[in-house]
Design a protein around this motif. Structure first.
Motif: not given
Length: 94
Positions: A32-33, A37-40, A71-74
């Motif tokens: 788990f990270l 990070l955004s793709h950009e 939860n979309g946080e990692g």
């Protein structure tokens, strides 16, 4: 060292594995990270286009190698991906 990797897909995989080995942790049969990070941001770090990162990240998700946490946080990173690049990540940590 990541940017000198031959292919963009290899650079993306190695970046994810390096970040996971440094800042993430193991959970049962996956890693788990704890941040995204955004793709950009990834494209800026690796010197490629955002669309290339998006395309390859989608392919990793479709193959079950990478996924978003509930939860979309990692990121949930498969053991397969970490094993594939363990030698590379180990050289960076040593």
């Amino acid at each position: 060292m990541i940017v000198t990797s031959k292919s963009t897909s290899l650079r993306i995989e190695r970046l994810i594995c390096t970040l996971t080995s440094r800042f993430g942790f193991r959970r049962k049969e996956e890693y788990f990270l704890p941040f995204l990070l955004s793709h950009e941001k990834i494209s800026n770090l690796l010197g490629c286009t955002r669309s290339t990162v998006t395309r390859y990240m989608l392919a990793l998700r479709e193959h079950g190698i990478l996924d978003l946490s509930a939860n979309g946080e990692g990121l949930i990173v498969s053991e397969e991906l970490m094993n594939r690049h363990s030698r590379f990540c180990g050289q960076l940590i040593d």
